[in-house]
Every structure is written in structure tokens, then in C-alpha cells.
Design a protein around this motif. Structure first.
Motif, PDB file in Angstrom:
ATOM      1  N   ALA A 106      69.950 -87.467  11.046  1.00 17.85           N
ATOM      2  CA  ALA A 106      69.128 -88.412  10.429  1.00 17.85           C
ATOM      3  C   ALA A 106      68.142 -87.472   9.628  1.00 17.85           C
ATOM      4  O   ALA A 106      67.979 -87.976   8.465  1.00 17.85           O
ATOM      5  CB  ALA A 106      68.151 -89.211  11.691  1.00 17.85           C
ATOM      6  N   ALA A 107      67.894 -86.256   9.906  1.00 14.83           N
ATOM      7  CA  ALA A 107      66.966 -85.611   8.923  1.00 14.83           C
ATOM      8  C   ALA A 107      67.875 -85.074   7.669  1.00 14.83           C
ATOM      9  O   ALA A 107      67.225 -85.194   6.732  1.00 14.83           O
ATOM     10  CB  ALA A 107      66.537 -84.109   9.802  1.00 14.83           C
ATOM     11  N   GLN A 108      69.005 -85.026   8.002  1.00 17.31           N
ATOM     12  CA  GLN A 108      69.963 -84.633   6.675  1.00 17.31           C
ATOM     13  C   GLN A 108      70.150 -85.936   5.854  1.00 17.31           C
ATOM     14  O   GLN A 108      69.888 -85.911   4.458  1.00 17.31           O
ATOM     15  CB  GLN A 108      71.434 -84.128   6.933  1.00 17.31           C
ATOM     16  CG  GLN A 108      71.350 -82.860   8.075  1.00 17.31           C
ATOM     17  CD  GLN A 108      72.509 -82.480   8.639  1.00 17.31           C
ATOM     18  OE1 GLN A 108      73.700 -83.293   8.335  1.00 17.31           O
ATOM     19  NE2 GLN A 108      72.734 -81.754   9.570  1.00 17.31           N
ATOM     20  N   ALA A 109      70.389 -87.102   6.296  1.00 13.12           N
ATOM     21  CA  ALA A 109      70.322 -88.304   5.690  1.00 13.12           C
ATOM     22  C   ALA A 109      69.075 -88.494   5.019  1.00 13.12           C
ATOM     23  O   ALA A 109      69.111 -88.986   3.825  1.00 13.12           O
ATOM     24  CB  ALA A 109      70.646 -89.544   6.563  1.00 13.12           C
ATOM     25  N   PHE A 110      67.738 -88.200   5.612  1.00 13.75           N
ATOM     26  CA  PHE A 110      66.657 -88.742   4.914  1.00 13.75           C
ATOM     27  C   PHE A 110      66.466 -87.669   3.614  1.00 13.75           C
ATOM     28  O   PHE A 110      66.031 -88.007   2.715  1.00 13.75           O
ATOM     29  CB  PHE A 110      65.528 -88.196   5.700  1.00 13.75           C
ATOM     30  CG  PHE A 110      63.979 -88.464   5.293  1.00 13.75           C
ATOM     31  CD1 PHE A 110      63.576 -89.705   4.926  1.00 13.75           C
ATOM     32  CD2 PHE A 110      63.234 -87.374   5.239  1.00 13.75           C
ATOM     33  CE1 PHE A 110      62.761 -89.998   4.198  1.00 13.75           C
ATOM     34  CE2 PHE A 110      62.111 -87.549   4.885  1.00 13.75           C
ATOM     35  CZ  PHE A 110      61.548 -88.684   4.184  1.00 13.75           C
ATOM     36  N   LYS A 111      67.056 -86.452   3.600  1.00  9.38           N
ATOM     37  CA  LYS A 111      66.889 -85.555   2.488  1.00  9.38           C
ATOM     38  C   LYS A 111      67.647 -86.041   1.267  1.00  9.38           C
ATOM     39  O   LYS A 111      67.417 -85.688   0.372  1.00  9.38           O
ATOM     40  CB  LYS A 111      67.509 -84.215   2.751  1.00  9.38           C
ATOM     41  CG  LYS A 111      66.338 -83.366   4.009  1.00  9.38           C
ATOM     42  CD  LYS A 111      65.182 -82.811   3.470  1.00  9.38           C
ATOM     43  CE  LYS A 111      64.402 -82.189   4.211  1.00  9.38           C
ATOM     44  NZ  LYS A 111      63.086 -81.944   3.854  1.00  9.38           N
ATOM     45  N   MET A 112      68.554 -87.041   1.748  1.00  4.36           N
ATOM     46  CA  MET A 112      69.332 -87.704   0.473  1.00  4.36           C
ATOM     47  C   MET A 112      68.485 -88.708  -0.236  1.00  4.36           C
ATOM     48  O   MET A 112      68.603 -89.046  -1.306  1.00  4.36           O
ATOM     49  CB  MET A 112      70.610 -88.387   1.009  1.00  4.36           C
ATOM     50  CG  MET A 112      71.398 -87.337   1.703  1.00  4.36           C
ATOM     51  SD  MET A 112      72.902 -88.135   2.358  1.00  4.36           S
ATOM     52  CE  MET A 112      73.947 -86.654   2.706  1.00  4.36           C
ATOM     53  N   HIS A 113      67.380 -88.966   0.335  1.00  3.56           N
ATOM     54  CA  HIS A 113      66.290 -89.922  -0.463  1.00  3.56           C
ATOM     55  C   HIS A 113      65.381 -88.945  -1.058  1.00  3.56           C
ATOM     56  O   HIS A 113      64.313 -88.574  -0.906  1.00  3.56           O
ATOM     57  CB  HIS A 113      65.473 -90.725   0.666  1.00  3.56           C
ATOM     58  CG  HIS A 113      66.192 -91.817   1.150  1.00  3.56           C
ATOM     59  ND1 HIS A 113      66.217 -93.144   0.951  1.00  3.56           N
ATOM     60  CD2 HIS A 113      67.054 -91.692   2.191  1.00  3.56           C
ATOM     61  CE1 HIS A 113      67.019 -93.736   1.539  1.00  3.56           C
ATOM     62  NE2 HIS A 113      67.563 -92.930   2.710  1.00  3.56           N
ATOM     63  N   ALA A 114      66.150 -88.273  -1.974  1.00  6.33           N
ATOM     64  CA  ALA A 114      65.102 -87.182  -2.743  1.00  6.33           C
ATOM     65  C   ALA A 114      63.971 -87.578  -3.465  1.00  6.33           C
ATOM     66  O   ALA A 114      63.002 -86.948  -3.766  1.00  6.33           O
ATOM     67  CB  ALA A 114      66.094 -86.636  -3.890  1.00  6.33           C
ATOM     68  N   SER A 115      63.784 -89.095  -3.960  1.00  7.77           N
ATOM     69  CA  SER A 115      62.820 -89.425  -4.525  1.00  7.77           C
ATOM     70  C   SER A 115      61.495 -89.660  -3.653  1.00  7.77           C
ATOM     71  O   SER A 115      60.450 -89.844  -3.832  1.00  7.77           O
ATOM     72  CB  SER A 115      62.999 -90.882  -5.133  1.00  7.77           C
ATOM     73  OG  SER A 115      63.458 -91.899  -4.219  1.00  7.77           O
ATOM     74  N   GLN A 116      61.856 -89.492  -2.151  1.00  8.03           N
ATOM     75  CA  GLN A 116      60.795 -89.697  -1.217  1.00  8.03           C
ATOM     76  C   GLN A 116      60.246 -88.389  -0.547  1.00  8.03           C
ATOM     77  O   GLN A 116      59.573 -88.492   0.435  1.00  8.03           O
ATOM     78  CB  GLN A 116      61.300 -90.716  -0.220  1.00  8.03           C
ATOM     79  CG  GLN A 116      61.751 -92.102  -0.588  1.00  8.03           C
ATOM     80  CD  GLN A 116      60.544 -92.720  -1.526  1.00  8.03           C
ATOM     81  OE1 GLN A 116      59.476 -92.978  -1.029  1.00  8.03           O
ATOM     82  NE2 GLN A 116      60.892 -92.874  -2.792  1.00  8.03           N
ATOM     83  N   GLN A 117      60.490 -87.447  -1.114  1.00  9.02           N
ATOM     84  CA  GLN A 117      60.487 -85.952  -0.306  1.00  9.02           C
ATOM     85  C   GLN A 117      59.062 -85.403  -0.440  1.00  9.02           C
ATOM     86  O   GLN A 117      58.674 -84.742  -0.020  1.00  9.02           O
ATOM     87  CB  GLN A 117      61.516 -85.099  -0.767  1.00  9.02           C
ATOM     88  CG  GLN A 117      62.968 -85.399  -0.313  1.00  9.02           C
ATOM     89  CD  GLN A 117      63.151 -85.780   0.848  1.00  9.02           C
ATOM     90  OE1 GLN A 117      62.658 -84.980   2.005  1.00  9.02           O
ATOM     91  NE2 GLN A 117      63.454 -86.887   1.290  1.00  9.02           N
ATOM     92  N   ASP A 118      58.106 -86.196  -1.185  1.00  5.98           N
ATOM     93  CA  ASP A 118      56.865 -85.613  -1.309  1.00  5.98           C
ATOM     94  C   ASP A 118      55.909 -86.473  -0.133  1.00  5.98           C
ATOM     95  O   ASP A 118      54.730 -86.327  -0.226  1.00  5.98           O
ATOM     96  CB  ASP A 118      56.326 -86.107  -2.646  1.00  5.98           C
ATOM     97  CG  ASP A 118      56.345 -87.508  -2.858  1.00  5.98           C
ATOM     98  OD1 ASP A 118      56.989 -88.318  -2.291  1.00  5.98           O
ATOM     99  OD2 ASP A 118      55.515 -87.867  -4.088  1.00  5.98           O
ATOM    100  N   ILE A 119      56.337 -87.337   0.606  1.00  2.00           N
ATOM    101  CA  ILE A 119      55.712 -87.954   1.541  1.00  2.00           C
ATOM    102  C   ILE A 119      55.140 -87.024   2.739  1.00  2.00           C
ATOM    103  O   ILE A 119      55.556 -85.961   2.998  1.00  2.00           O
ATOM    104  CB  ILE A 119      56.398 -89.061   2.308  1.00  2.00           C
ATOM    105  CG1 ILE A 119      57.829 -88.777   3.104  1.00  2.00           C
ATOM    106  CG2 ILE A 119      56.709 -90.047   1.339  1.00  2.00           C
ATOM    107  CD1 ILE A 119      58.346 -89.616   3.726  1.00  2.00           C
ATOM    108  N   LEU A 120      54.391 -87.389   3.717  1.00  2.00           N
ATOM    109  CA  LEU A 120      53.973 -86.771   4.700  1.00  2.00           C
ATOM    110  C   LEU A 120      54.816 -86.205   5.846  1.00  2.00           C
ATOM    111  O   LEU A 120      54.665 -85.509   6.626  1.00  2.00           O
ATOM    112  CB  LEU A 120      52.567 -87.370   5.399  1.00  2.00           C
ATOM    113  CG  LEU A 120      51.616 -87.677   4.599  1.00  2.00           C
ATOM    114  CD1 LEU A 120      50.414 -88.483   5.187  1.00  2.00           C
ATOM    115  CD2 LEU A 120      50.971 -86.456   3.837  1.00  2.00           C
ATOM    116  N   TRP A 121      56.100 -87.007   6.038  1.00  2.00           N
ATOM    117  CA  TRP A 121      56.769 -86.573   7.067  1.00  2.00           C
ATOM    118  C   TRP A 121      58.172 -86.104   6.365  1.00  2.00           C
ATOM    119  O   TRP A 121      59.092 -86.757   5.836  1.00  2.00           O
ATOM    120  CB  TRP A 121      57.111 -87.936   7.884  1.00  2.00           C
ATOM    121  CG  TRP A 121      56.108 -88.617   8.238  1.00  2.00           C
ATOM    122  CD1 TRP A 121      55.267 -88.267   9.474  1.00  2.00           C
ATOM    123  CD2 TRP A 121      55.198 -89.684   7.714  1.00  2.00           C
ATOM    124  NE1 TRP A 121      54.117 -88.921   9.684  1.00  2.00           N
ATOM    125  CE2 TRP A 121      54.054 -89.954   8.247  1.00  2.00           C
ATOM    126  CE3 TRP A 121      55.411 -90.383   6.449  1.00  2.00           C
ATOM    127  CZ2 TRP A 121      53.127 -91.087   8.190  1.00  2.00           C
ATOM    128  CZ3 TRP A 121      54.764 -91.370   6.008  1.00  2.00           C
ATOM    129  CH2 TRP A 121      53.324 -91.507   7.048  1.00  2.00           C
TER     130      TRP A 121
END
Length: 358
Positions: free
Chosen positions: A305-320
Motif C-alpha cells: 500500500a505504501a508503494q502504491a501510495f507513492k504512485m500518487h506523485a501529485s499528493q506527496q506533499d501531504i502530512l502522511w
């Protein structure tokens, strides 16, 4: 039919693309190299169109394959073509088209390649995830998708209330595929506007619109289990709160054939067996997303899930930066059973407890 339009379609960059002005037909001619083409994948941007593949037949063109659904990642298989052919994008009227990439493949296996041959959305889902935005299903539900879709090979249907951005649509598809989800998601198309008050968020979507949108999804996909947001919206996001609240109401309404008779007639009424919310004051179920999963080479559901979340590159400036694990704020392993027709959870660590998958 315009060589100037092809520049970004072969650069292996799914962010850059071409925006083509409205036409009845957008036609691209393809000349294969030494290897015949047997598979095609198209990545769309904002404007998506169905398309057909045609080969020359005498003085005219004959259709050899057709894609009728305008999906953001679209795949078609055909009998291998060695000679020049063409791809015709059209919905029968003057329409714009946004293309990011066109990939051509020979015959062979698709796993381990760039190909994503999406299946149709579920006709009958074991689990349906319902979230407000792309990436919510990874941040707040942790290893759910890798565990149930990838490892257990169950029918998992992802549903999103909003997704107005074409880039985020590509990101969510890449993330779902990485987790083992193979059924194309449903993007409900409601507006993504954040309000500070829940009433304002409900007013933006319309309370009945929110209810009917979820009821239609429940009746269409017939999930045994529905999983949605924390009723407090995790960190207080009002669209999370509205999604969670409306999900509960929709579970009750979906079983009533008198509500929204159009969708009842189209799909039939449907009784969800279990509804889970993330978090809750008195959690009933704690999931272990840290077990090694054979489908992912021994990696854990939380890692995938963490790897998949990294694929949301436009959202990587969030707190999580990654889905929160056990004991962390907004712990993605904690859920509360708020509705059940099969009794309370007892053993825990399984959202399908007391349910026999078909």
C-alpha cells in the motif's frame, strides 16, 4: 492523420500528452516494425473516447477490434497485424481528445509489462471500498487492497466520489493495479471542493445526490462488505465525513426497492451484509497488514500500500508519507463494524468474518 500530434505519444511519459481539438474522428496510422502488433494500450487525459482498430480491406478499412468503454487506461487485444493499420478514436460526434501514450505490444503475457488489461467493473463484489478521493483507499485502509484483491484474489470494487483531475485518475489506476485490483474502478464524478462545514459539503453534492450515487453503486456491484471513511473524516475532512455518513444511509436505502426505483429496476435492491468505518471510538476489528503476502513475494500489505501510495506523485506533499501503521495516528489497521446482518465480529482480523465468499 497529423504527424505533429504524435510527439508525446511515444515518449514513455504518461504525464505529457497531446490535446486534440474537436473532430468527428481522430485517426492515427501505425506501421509495425518486424514484429506484428497484437495488443494495444492507450492512456488518456481529460477527454477520453472509444476507439476501433482497422486494417485495410481492398480500397476501404475493416474493423478488427473495438473498445466501447472510454476508460483512462484502455486495453485491446487483436489478431496480430504486420501491415499498416489505423486507430480511429470517435464517439460519432465532434469531440476533443486528450492522449498521453499509445503502447503497442506483440503477443505474449501481460504480467510484468506496462500493460494493464483492466477487467470490467464487478458484477458481484466481495468487498467494495468507498472513499472521497483517489489515494484515500491506500492511506486509510492500509493493506486492504493488497490482502483481499492481490493475495486472496477476491472481487474488490473501488469506488470514488470525486476525481476531477486526469493526472490523479492515472495515479489511482496505477496504484490500484499495483495492489492487485483488476476490476476497473467507478469514479462517481462529484465535485472535489473542500468546505469547512459538513452542511456545506453536503449542499455541494446534494444530500439526495450523495445517497443515490452510493445506492446505485451498491445495487450495481452487490458487495457483501462495504468499507468507508471514519465518521469524523479522519483528520476532519468534510468530504470524508459526508461520504461516511451517506454510506450508512445508502446501505439502508439500497435494500428498499421503493427508494430510487430507476436503479432498483435496473439492478434490483441489494442488502449489504457488513458496513465498516475506518477508526471509531470502540473499534471492533483490528487488521494485521504486516503479514507477508505470497502474491507480492513476501512483502506485507502495508508495504505494498505504501508503494502504491507513492504512485500518487501529485499528493506527496501531504502530512502522511505512508499509510499509518499500528499505534500511529489514524491507524489504517483499525475498523468499526457499524452495520451487520451476520452478527458481530468475534475472531477479528477479517472483514469477511461470518461471510462465505461465492
Amino acid at each position: 492523420d497529423n504527424s505533429l500530434a504524435c510527439g508525446y505519444l511515444v515518449d514513455h511519459n504518461y504525464v505529457r500528452g497531446d490535446n486534440l481539438a474537436s473532430k468527428v474522428e481522430h485517426i492515427f496510422y501505425v506501421t509495425p516494425g518486424k514484429t506484428p502488433v497484437a495488443q494495444i494500450e492507450v492512456f488518456f487525459g481529460t477527454h477520453m473516447l472509444p476507439y476501433r482498430v482497422e486494417r485495410q480491406d481492398g480500397a476501404g478499412w475493416a474493423t478488427v477490434a473495438r473498445v466501447t468503454e472510454a476508460w483512462a487506461q484502455s486495453y485491446v487485444r487483436l489478431e496480430p497485424i504486420a501491415e499498416k493499420f489505423r486507430i480511429v478514436f470517435s464517439d460519432g460526434q465532434r469531440s476533443p481528445l486528450t492522449l498521453k501514450e499509445i503502447l503497442l505490444f506483440s503477443e505474449g503475457e501481460t504480467e510484468g509489462t506496462a500493460l494493464k488489461p483492466w477487467r470490467d467493473p464487478c458484477e458481484k463484489a466481495d468487498v467494495m471500498t468507498l472513499v472521497a478521493h483517489p489515494d484515500d483507499e491506500l492511506l486509510w485502509f492500509g493493506g486492504l487492497l493488497p490482502t483481499y484483491a492481490g493475495e486472496r484474489q477476491l472481487r474488490v470494487q473501488a469506488v470514488y466520489m470525486t476525481c476531477e483531475n486526469a493526472l490523479r485518475r492515472q495515479e489511482l489506476l496505477n496504484g490500484l493495479w499495483h495492489c492487485g485490483v483488476r476490476n476497473y474502478p467507478l469514479l462517481c464524478g462529484l465535485k472535489d471542493v473542500r468546505y469547512s462545514a459538513v452542511d456545506a459539503a453536503y449542499q455541494c453534492w446534494g444530500r439526495e445526490t450523495a445517497y443515490k450515487t452510493i445506492v446505485r453503486a451498491i445495487r450495481r456491484f452487490q458487495p457483501d462488505v462495504l468499507v468507508t471513511h471514519d465518521i469524523l473524516g479522519e483528520y476532519g475532512h468534510t468530504q470524508h465525513i459526508v461520504t461516511s455518513d451517506a454510506a450508512y444511509q445508502a446501505v439502508l436505502l439500497a435494500a428498499d426497492p421503493g427508494y430510487d426505483p430507476d436503479s432498483a429496476q435496473q439492478y434490483g435492491a441489494w442488502q449489504v451484509k457488513k458496513l465498516y468505518r475506518h477508526l471509531g471510538d470502540a473499534p471492533t476489528t483490528r487488521m494485521d497488514w504486516q503479514q507477508p503476502l505470497a502474491a507480492f513475494g513476501g512483502q506485507t500489505g502495508l508495504e505494498i500500500a505504501a508503494q502504491a501510495f507513492k504512485m500518487h506523485a501529485s499528493q506527496q506533499d501531504i502530512l502522511w508519507p505512508t499509510p499509518p501503521g499500528p499505534g500511529e495516528q489514524y491507524d489504517s489497521t483499525v475498523f468499526t463494524l457499524v452495520y451487520s446482518t451476520v452478527g458481530p465480529d468475534e475472531a477479528g482480523n477479517d472483514l469477511l468474518e461470518h461471510i462465505e465468499a461465492e
